[in-house]
Design a protein around this motif. Structure first.
Motif, PDB file in Angstrom:
ATOM      1  N   GLY A  93     -86.846   0.177 -11.383  1.00 60.67           N
ATOM      2  CA  GLY A  93     -87.993  -0.700 -11.212  1.00 60.67           C
ATOM      3  C   GLY A  93     -88.055  -1.302  -9.827  1.00 60.67           C
ATOM      4  N   GLY A  94     -86.909  -1.372  -9.161  1.00 61.95           N
ATOM      5  CA  GLY A  94     -86.880  -1.882  -7.796  1.00 61.95           C
ATOM      6  C   GLY A  94     -87.712  -1.044  -6.858  1.00 61.95           C
ATOM      7  N   ALA A  95     -87.862   0.247  -7.148  1.00 65.51           N
ATOM      8  CA  ALA A  95     -88.707   1.134  -6.346  1.00 65.51           C
ATOM      9  C   ALA A  95     -90.145   1.107  -6.848  1.00 65.51           C
ATOM     10  CB  ALA A  95     -88.155   2.558  -6.393  1.00 65.51           C
ATOM     11  N   VAL A  96     -90.332   1.150  -8.160  1.00 67.85           N
ATOM     12  CA  VAL A  96     -91.682   1.171  -8.739  1.00 67.85           C
ATOM     13  C   VAL A  96     -92.478  -0.060  -8.315  1.00 67.85           C
ATOM     14  CG1 VAL A  96     -92.988   1.103 -10.907  1.00 67.85           C
ATOM     15  CG2 VAL A  96     -90.987   2.577 -10.709  1.00 67.85           C
ATOM     16  N   ALA A  97     -91.811  -1.199  -8.159  1.00 67.36           N
ATOM     17  CA  ALA A  97     -92.484  -2.438  -7.771  1.00 67.36           C
ATOM     18  C   ALA A  97     -93.144  -2.344  -6.407  1.00 67.36           C
ATOM     19  CB  ALA A  97     -91.485  -3.597  -7.775  1.00 67.36           C
ATOM     20  N   PHE A  98     -92.706  -1.385  -5.583  1.00 68.83           N
ATOM     21  CA  PHE A  98     -93.297  -1.174  -4.264  1.00 68.83           C
ATOM     22  C   PHE A  98     -94.072   0.134  -4.180  1.00 68.83           C
ATOM     23  CE2 PHE A  98     -90.110  -3.786  -1.496  1.00 68.83           C
ATOM     24  CZ  PHE A  98     -90.462  -4.929  -2.195  1.00 68.83           C
ATOM     25  N   ALA A  99     -94.029   0.946  -5.230  1.00 67.68           N
ATOM     26  CA  ALA A  99     -94.581   2.305  -5.142  1.00 67.68           C
ATOM     27  C   ALA A  99     -95.692   2.585  -6.151  1.00 67.68           C
ATOM     28  CB  ALA A  99     -93.462   3.327  -5.316  1.00 67.68           C
ATOM     29  N   ASN A 140    -101.839   4.060  -4.375  1.00 70.46           N
ATOM     30  CA  ASN A 140    -102.859   5.116  -4.435  1.00 70.46           C
ATOM     31  C   ASN A 140    -102.261   6.478  -4.112  1.00 70.46           C
ATOM     32  OD1 ASN A 140    -104.398   2.494  -3.409  1.00 70.46           O
ATOM     33  ND2 ASN A 140    -105.874   3.757  -4.529  1.00 70.46           N
ATOM     34  N   ARG A 141    -101.375   6.511  -3.125  1.00 72.58           N
ATOM     35  CA  ARG A 141    -100.715   7.757  -2.728  1.00 72.58           C
ATOM     36  C   ARG A 141     -99.224   7.497  -2.587  1.00 72.58           C
ATOM     37  NH1 ARG A 141    -105.016   8.855  -3.947  1.00 72.58           N
ATOM     38  NH2 ARG A 141    -106.668   9.972  -2.820  1.00 72.58           N
ATOM     39  N   VAL A 142     -98.433   8.385  -3.185  1.00 78.47           N
ATOM     40  CA  VAL A 142     -96.981   8.293  -3.074  1.00 78.47           C
ATOM     41  C   VAL A 142     -96.460   9.597  -2.484  1.00 78.47           C
ATOM     42  CG1 VAL A 142     -94.803   7.940  -4.296  1.00 78.47           C
ATOM     43  CG2 VAL A 142     -96.876   6.785  -5.100  1.00 78.47           C
ATOM     44  N   ALA A 143     -95.727   9.489  -1.400  1.00 79.70           N
ATOM     45  CA  ALA A 143     -95.117  10.657  -0.758  1.00 79.70           C
ATOM     46  C   ALA A 143     -93.602  10.495  -0.760  1.00 79.70           C
ATOM     47  CB  ALA A 143     -95.628  10.806   0.672  1.00 79.70           C
ATOM     48  N   MET A 144     -92.918  11.616  -0.657  1.00 80.15           N
ATOM     49  CA  MET A 144     -91.452  11.596  -0.596  1.00 80.15           C
ATOM     50  C   MET A 144     -90.974  12.506   0.516  1.00 80.15           C
ATOM     51  SD  MET A 144     -90.261  11.819  -4.618  1.00 80.15           S
ATOM     52  CE  MET A 144     -88.499  11.788  -4.246  1.00 80.15           C
ATOM     53  N   LEU A 145     -89.956  12.061   1.236  1.00 81.85           N
ATOM     54  CA  LEU A 145     -89.264  12.976   2.127  1.00 81.85           C
ATOM     55  C   LEU A 145     -88.601  14.063   1.282  1.00 81.85           C
ATOM     56  CD1 LEU A 145     -87.660  10.736   4.883  1.00 81.85           C
ATOM     57  CD2 LEU A 145     -89.334  12.546   5.205  1.00 81.85           C
ATOM     58  N   GLU A 146     -88.494  15.235   1.850  1.00 84.03           N
ATOM     59  CA  GLU A 146     -88.070  16.440   1.132  1.00 84.03           C
ATOM     60  C   GLU A 146     -86.774  16.275   0.359  1.00 84.03           C
ATOM     61  OE1 GLU A 146     -87.044  21.077   2.423  1.00 84.03           O
ATOM     62  OE2 GLU A 146     -87.609  19.575   3.924  1.00 84.03           O
ATOM     63  N   HIS A 147     -85.811  15.557   0.916  1.00 88.91           N
ATOM     64  CA  HIS A 147     -84.508  15.418   0.264  1.00 88.91           C
ATOM     65  C   HIS A 147     -84.260  14.004  -0.268  1.00 88.91           C
ATOM     66  CE1 HIS A 147     -83.786  19.406   1.665  1.00 88.91           C
ATOM     67  NE2 HIS A 147     -83.693  19.063   2.918  1.00 88.91           N
ATOM     68  N   SER A 148     -85.323  13.249  -0.495  1.00 86.20           N
ATOM     69  CA  SER A 148     -85.177  11.937  -1.117  1.00 86.20           C
ATOM     70  C   SER A 148     -85.212  12.098  -2.639  1.00 86.20           C
ATOM     71  CB  SER A 148     -86.289  11.001  -0.644  1.00 86.20           C
ATOM     72  OG  SER A 148     -87.558  11.546  -0.937  1.00 86.20           O
ATOM     73  N   VAL A 149     -84.907  11.018  -3.356  1.00 89.29           N
ATOM     74  CA  VAL A 149     -84.898  11.055  -4.826  1.00 89.29           C
ATOM     75  C   VAL A 149     -85.608   9.817  -5.367  1.00 89.29           C
ATOM     76  CG1 VAL A 149     -82.801  12.446  -5.025  1.00 89.29           C
ATOM     77  CG2 VAL A 149     -82.602   9.959  -4.920  1.00 89.29           C
ATOM     78  N   TYR A 150     -86.163   9.958  -6.576  1.00 86.56           N
ATOM     79  CA  TYR A 150     -86.962   8.881  -7.189  1.00 86.56           C
ATOM     80  C   TYR A 150     -86.726   8.965  -8.686  1.00 86.56           C
ATOM     81  CZ  TYR A 150     -91.305   6.098  -7.863  1.00 86.56           C
ATOM     82  OH  TYR A 150     -92.230   5.141  -8.185  1.00 86.56           O
ATOM     83  N   SER A 151     -86.160   7.904  -9.271  1.00 86.97           N
ATOM     84  CA  SER A 151     -85.757   8.004 -10.668  1.00 86.97           C
ATOM     85  C   SER A 151     -85.700   6.637 -11.332  1.00 86.97           C
ATOM     86  CB  SER A 151     -84.374   8.662 -10.751  1.00 86.97           C
ATOM     87  OG  SER A 151     -83.896   8.669 -12.069  1.00 86.97           O
ATOM     88  N   VAL A 152     -85.809   6.652 -12.661  1.00 91.71           N
ATOM     89  CA  VAL A 152     -85.753   5.423 -13.442  1.00 91.71           C
ATOM     90  C   VAL A 152     -84.353   4.811 -13.451  1.00 91.71           C
ATOM     91  CG1 VAL A 152     -85.216   6.580 -15.640  1.00 91.71           C
ATOM     92  CG2 VAL A 152     -86.454   4.405 -15.646  1.00 91.71           C
ATOM     93  N   GLU A 155     -89.298 -10.504 -14.243  1.00 95.99           N
ATOM     94  CA  GLU A 155     -90.656 -11.036 -14.102  1.00 95.99           C
ATOM     95  C   GLU A 155     -91.196 -10.775 -12.696  1.00 95.99           C
ATOM     96  OE1 GLU A 155     -93.442 -14.456 -13.023  1.00 95.99           O
ATOM     97  OE2 GLU A 155     -91.466 -13.943 -12.196  1.00 95.99           O
ATOM     98  N   ALA A 156     -90.339 -10.921 -11.686  1.00 93.69           N
ATOM     99  CA  ALA A 156     -90.760 -10.702 -10.298  1.00 93.69           C
ATOM    100  C   ALA A 156     -91.121  -9.235 -10.068  1.00 93.69           C
ATOM    101  CB  ALA A 156     -89.650 -11.132  -9.337  1.00 93.69           C
ATOM    102  N   ILE A 157     -90.334  -8.327 -10.638  1.00 94.76           N
ATOM    103  CA  ILE A 157     -90.618  -6.891 -10.510  1.00 94.76           C
ATOM    104  C   ILE A 157     -91.945  -6.564 -11.195  1.00 94.76           C
ATOM    105  CG2 ILE A 157     -89.863  -4.595 -11.261  1.00 94.76           C
ATOM    106  CD1 ILE A 157     -86.974  -5.567 -10.844  1.00 94.76           C
ATOM    107  N   ALA A 158     -92.140  -7.109 -12.397  1.00 94.12           N
ATOM    108  CA  ALA A 158     -93.381  -6.844 -13.135  1.00 94.12           C
ATOM    109  C   ALA A 158     -94.598  -7.360 -12.378  1.00 94.12           C
ATOM    110  CB  ALA A 158     -93.308  -7.492 -14.519  1.00 94.12           C
ATOM    111  N   ARG A 159     -94.487  -8.558 -11.797  1.00 92.38           N
ATOM    112  CA  ARG A 159     -95.623  -9.119 -11.067  1.00 92.38           C
ATOM    113  C   ARG A 159     -95.901  -8.351  -9.773  1.00 92.38           C
ATOM    114  NH1 ARG A 159     -97.987 -13.229 -13.322  1.00 92.38           N
ATOM    115  NH2 ARG A 159     -96.861 -14.564 -14.797  1.00 92.38           N
ATOM    116  N   SER A 160     -94.863  -7.846  -9.144  1.00 92.62           N
ATOM    117  CA  SER A 160     -95.055  -7.034  -7.943  1.00 92.62           C
ATOM    118  C   SER A 160     -95.771  -5.729  -8.299  1.00 92.62           C
ATOM    119  CB  SER A 160     -93.713  -6.734  -7.272  1.00 92.62           C
ATOM    120  OG  SER A 160     -93.885  -5.979  -6.101  1.00 92.62           O
ATOM    121  N   THR A 161     -95.364  -5.108  -9.398  1.00 95.19           N
ATOM    122  CA  THR A 161     -96.024  -3.885  -9.864  1.00 95.19           C
ATOM    123  C   THR A 161     -97.486  -4.169 -10.204  1.00 95.19           C
ATOM    124  OG1 THR A 161     -93.911  -3.158 -10.799  1.00 95.19           O
ATOM    125  CG2 THR A 161     -95.884  -1.995 -11.525  1.00 95.19           C
TER     126      THR A 161
END
Length: 318
Positions: free
Chosen positions: A201-207, A210-222, A174-180
């Protein structure tokens, strides 16, 4: 002391031999020349290696303990940082840090995951895995930003939300959903940067920004490659195949329209030159925030909503 990853063994051997030769160089000029030759060879090897990283190798780089963490970015990029703690409900979650600050003189609200940089601090910050009170603290800070018209900057570096029993009892999902949801309703610009791991979801709740950027060697996944492999193949050792299938690299996600910008890292990754990586993130943040000049709250909300609606439509079309 440099910490080498599994796939950097040859590089470690070259740099180690060069270091040994340099220690002998005071007594022999020929040895000094050999050390310089090995340095050049190691540099070329490093460039080649990091031009051709596999998705699993990028996961390893994203998790490297020497990469800059949220505290490093706050210290080097922001001035007048005033930390704000607690969710006004249960506790303060040290996996999430945030507060008021200035970026190039502009007042902003900064929120980020903090993993820690040694055993003691990693335990204190729970390895960057937030509990419900961490997301509720973030919501409180976003409420503050909306009230005073301050842009929100989030720095994401987490393997995912904390999966413990207590966290579930206190309403983790619920906290993750409300943050999103709060991200989506912000009437101020929101810019997010994935600086290491962007897990679940721990990342999506903060991301949800309007604009999402990534460092070249970072990763982002479900889900993490290990978790995905355990579910699909019942074998966590299939993480390499899972990493390929998840399309979790910055390059894949930019192509799919999930993120807006890739921020170049120093050769060999952010862990080899943290200050340069932090500076590159600072330049990107300033540029991305500058794109919202003159936009009113309704336009900012509409633009953010359209971004995610379009992303879903593109995914269905693919």
């Amino acid at each position: 002391m440099t910490q080498y990853l599994d796939f950097e063994k040859q590089l470690a051997d070259l740099e180690g031999k060069a270091e040994e030769l340099r220690a002998m160089a005071e007594r022999d000029d020929d040895v000094d020349e050999q050390a310089r030759a090995l340095d050049q060879k190691a540099k070329q090897r490093l460039q080649t290696l990091y031009k051709n990283l596999t998705p699993w190798q990028k996961c390893q780089v994203a998790r490297h303990p020497d990469r800059p963490h949220c505290r490093d970015y706050v210290r080097d990029l922001f001035t007048e940082y005033t930390p704000l703690a607690g969710d006004r409900n249960f506790a303060d979650d040290h996996a999430v840090m945030g507060g008021l600050a200035r970026l190039d003189g502009r007042a902003v609200v900064i929120i980020g995951h903090e993993k820690g940089n040694d055993t003691k601090s990693r335990l204190e910050h729970n390895f960057g895995m937030a509990r419900p009170e961490g997301y509720r603290k973030a919501i409180r800070l976003m409420d503050l930003a909306d009230r005073f018209g301050l842009p929100v900057i989030t720095l994401i570096d987490t393997p995912g939300a904390y999966p413990g029993k207590g966290a579930e009892e206190r309403g983790q999902s619920e906290a993750i959903a409300r943050s999103t949801q709060r991200c989506l309703r912000l009437g101020v610009p929101m810019v997010s940067v994935i600086v290491g791991e962007g897990g679940s979801g721990g990342a999506v709740a903060f991301a949800t920004a309007n604009r999402v950027a990534m460092l070249e060697h970072s990763v982002y996944s479900v889900i993490s490659p290990e978790g995905c492999a355990s579910i699909l193949w019942k074998d966590a050792e299939k993480m390499r195949e899972a990493a390929e299938a998840l399309r979790l690299t910055a390059q894949d996600l930019k192509r799919l329209g999930v993120i807006d910008r890739i921020i170049a890292e120093p050769v060999g990754g952010a862990q080899r030159d943290g200050r340069a990586a932090v500076a590159a993130v600072g330049e990107a943040l300033t540029d991305l925030l500058g794109g919202f000049a003159g936009m009113d709250p309704a336009a900012i909300r509409a633009e953010r909503r359209q971004k995610f609606v379009a992303m879903g439509a593109k995914g269905l079309a693919a």
